[in-house]
Motif scaffolding. Structure first.
Motif, PDB file in Angstrom:
ATOM      1  N   ARG A  99     140.192 -42.636 106.286  1.00 27.03           N
ATOM      2  CA  ARG A  99     139.491 -41.311 106.143  1.00 27.03           C
ATOM      3  C   ARG A  99     137.870 -41.741 105.971  1.00 27.03           C
ATOM      4  O   ARG A  99     136.994 -41.206 106.710  1.00 27.03           O
ATOM      5  CB  ARG A  99     139.975 -40.738 105.006  1.00 27.03           C
ATOM      6  N   ASP A 100     137.669 -42.687 104.971  1.00 26.72           N
ATOM      7  CA  ASP A 100     136.086 -42.818 104.669  1.00 26.72           C
ATOM      8  C   ASP A 100     135.317 -43.484 106.177  1.00 26.72           C
ATOM      9  O   ASP A 100     134.234 -43.205 106.274  1.00 26.72           O
ATOM     10  CB  ASP A 100     136.023 -43.926 103.715  1.00 26.72           C
ATOM     11  N   PHE A 101     135.979 -44.145 106.814  1.00 26.04           N
ATOM     12  CA  PHE A 101     135.441 -44.909 108.043  1.00 26.04           C
ATOM     13  C   PHE A 101     135.221 -43.729 109.104  1.00 26.04           C
ATOM     14  O   PHE A 101     133.970 -43.707 109.625  1.00 26.04           O
ATOM     15  CB  PHE A 101     136.407 -45.758 108.660  1.00 26.04           C
ATOM     16  N   VAL A 102     135.879 -42.828 109.453  1.00 30.33           N
ATOM     17  CA  VAL A 102     135.650 -41.685 110.174  1.00 30.33           C
ATOM     18  C   VAL A 102     134.501 -40.746 109.536  1.00 30.33           C
ATOM     19  O   VAL A 102     133.714 -40.219 110.327  1.00 30.33           O
ATOM     20  CB  VAL A 102     137.131 -40.730 110.438  1.00 30.33           C
ATOM     21  N   VAL A 103     134.574 -40.429 108.276  1.00 30.78           N
ATOM     22  CA  VAL A 103     133.596 -39.654 107.494  1.00 30.78           C
ATOM     23  C   VAL A 103     132.254 -40.602 107.988  1.00 30.78           C
ATOM     24  O   VAL A 103     131.268 -39.673 108.455  1.00 30.78           O
ATOM     25  CB  VAL A 103     133.804 -39.432 106.227  1.00 30.78           C
ATOM     26  N   LYS A 104     132.114 -41.742 107.810  1.00 27.20           N
ATOM     27  CA  LYS A 104     130.783 -42.628 107.841  1.00 27.20           C
ATOM     28  C   LYS A 104     130.644 -42.774 109.000  1.00 27.20           C
ATOM     29  O   LYS A 104     129.373 -42.391 109.664  1.00 27.20           O
ATOM     30  CB  LYS A 104     130.965 -43.783 107.006  1.00 27.20           C
ATOM     31  N   GLU A 105     131.374 -43.234 110.131  1.00 25.45           N
ATOM     32  CA  GLU A 105     131.140 -43.625 111.357  1.00 25.45           C
ATOM     33  C   GLU A 105     130.894 -42.605 112.293  1.00 25.45           C
ATOM     34  O   GLU A 105     130.119 -42.564 113.270  1.00 25.45           O
ATOM     35  CB  GLU A 105     132.287 -44.842 111.997  1.00 25.45           C
ATOM     36  N   TYR A 106     131.618 -41.627 112.412  1.00 21.33           N
ATOM     37  CA  TYR A 106     131.789 -40.460 113.136  1.00 21.33           C
ATOM     38  C   TYR A 106     131.116 -39.114 112.521  1.00 21.33           C
ATOM     39  O   TYR A 106     131.306 -38.042 113.435  1.00 21.33           O
ATOM     40  CB  TYR A 106     132.969 -40.210 113.692  1.00 21.33           C
ATOM     41  N   ASN A 107     130.768 -39.188 111.282  1.00 27.11           N
ATOM     42  CA  ASN A 107     130.086 -38.061 110.740  1.00 27.11           C
ATOM     43  C   ASN A 107     131.215 -36.924 110.891  1.00 27.11           C
ATOM     44  O   ASN A 107     130.774 -35.891 111.235  1.00 27.11           O
ATOM     45  CB  ASN A 107     128.854 -37.593 111.364  1.00 27.11           C
ATOM     46  N   ALA A 108     132.407 -37.134 110.643  1.00 27.81           N
ATOM     47  CA  ALA A 108     133.668 -36.230 110.741  1.00 27.81           C
ATOM     48  C   ALA A 108     133.544 -34.848 110.023  1.00 27.81           C
ATOM     49  O   ALA A 108     133.912 -33.843 110.509  1.00 27.81           O
ATOM     50  CB  ALA A 108     134.908 -37.053 110.364  1.00 27.81           C
ATOM     51  N   VAL A 109     132.998 -34.713 108.701  1.00 32.56           N
ATOM     52  CA  VAL A 109     132.924 -33.534 108.112  1.00 32.56           C
ATOM     53  C   VAL A 109     131.864 -32.634 108.779  1.00 32.56           C
ATOM     54  O   VAL A 109     132.458 -31.600 108.825  1.00 32.56           O
ATOM     55  CB  VAL A 109     132.495 -33.922 106.554  1.00 32.56           C
ATOM     56  N   GLN A 110     130.648 -33.058 109.063  1.00 25.85           N
ATOM     57  CA  GLN A 110     129.856 -32.274 109.747  1.00 25.85           C
ATOM     58  C   GLN A 110     130.458 -32.069 110.970  1.00 25.85           C
ATOM     59  O   GLN A 110     130.055 -31.099 111.635  1.00 25.85           O
ATOM     60  CB  GLN A 110     128.341 -33.160 109.918  1.00 25.85           C
ATOM     61  N   GLY A 111     131.078 -32.954 111.685  1.00 22.73           N
ATOM     62  CA  GLY A 111     131.393 -32.657 113.002  1.00 22.73           C
ATOM     63  C   GLY A 111     132.546 -31.524 112.907  1.00 22.73           C
ATOM     64  O   GLY A 111     132.299 -30.601 113.929  1.00 22.73           O
ATOM     65  N   GLN A 112     133.448 -31.577 112.032  1.00 20.43           N
ATOM     66  CA  GLN A 112     134.086 -30.532 111.657  1.00 20.43           C
ATOM     67  C   GLN A 112     133.726 -28.940 111.669  1.00 20.43           C
ATOM     68  O   GLN A 112     133.997 -28.104 112.157  1.00 20.43           O
ATOM     69  CB  GLN A 112     135.395 -30.905 110.676  1.00 20.43           C
ATOM     70  N   LYS A 113     132.625 -28.991 110.800  1.00 22.07           N
ATOM     71  CA  LYS A 113     131.835 -27.977 110.546  1.00 22.07           C
ATOM     72  C   LYS A 113     131.177 -27.375 111.900  1.00 22.07           C
ATOM     73  O   LYS A 113     131.202 -26.054 112.156  1.00 22.07           O
ATOM     74  CB  LYS A 113     130.734 -28.202 109.365  1.00 22.07           C
TER      75      LYS A 113
END
Length: 162
Positions: free
Chosen positions: A134-148
């Motif tokens: 989870r942390d990797f996807v959040v950091k590497e792919y900016n997943a939280v912002q991408g989902q927003k």
């Protein structure tokens, strides 16, 4: 419009990304634009991304095989295998980069709740195998912002259809 992207108290919270958004559209329409290739191509992905669907079979055991094209020209292969399809209430699926991706895959549930006849709450939960994933996807792919941004695009698309 209401949105929350948050971690919530549960035994798996450190492995999850969860968002909740209310859309001004009927539940059947919101579900339809999530499950129809011609609609999903208009809004899926963060700002600036485009989408090519190779195959989309929205049924238990069916797959959605697609490529997200980033604004920088990079392609991101995606492969979804549906576990549960309950129209117009719920989708549940495994999401990875290809049919053999077991290391990077994660489990997603999307629930569509009718608030009123023309308001739908969508709750999307992404559950990763480990907190590190989870942390990797959040950091590497900016997943939280991408989902927003993806939900912002969905909201804009639904506005055009209303």
């Amino acid at each position: 419009m209401m949105e929350q992207v948050k971690e919530h108290a549960s035994s798996t919270a450190n492995r999850e990304i969860r968002s909740v958004r209310v859309f001004n559209a009927p539940r059947e329409l919101v579900f339809k634009v999530w499950t129809s290739p011609e609609h999903v191509a208009q809004w899926w992905g963060p700002s600036g991304f485009t989408l090519t669907t190779k195959k989309m079979e929205v049924r238990p055991g069916g797959v959605w095989d697609f490529i997200m094209h980033g604004p920088d020209g990079r392609d991101y292969p995606n492969y979804i295998k549906y576990r549960e399809v309950k129209s117009p209430e719920k989708l549940a699926f495994d999401h990875g980069s290809g049919p053999d991706d077991t290391k990077g895959s994660f489990y997603v549930t999307v629930e569509f709740e009718e608030i009123t006849k023309n308001k739908t709450q969508v709750t999307m939960n992404m559950l990763f195998q480990t907190a590190a994933d989870r942390d990797f996807v959040v950091k590497e792919y900016n997943a939280v912002q991408g989902q927003k941004e993806t939900m912002d695009r969905l909201e804009g698309y639904l506005t055009l259809l209303s």
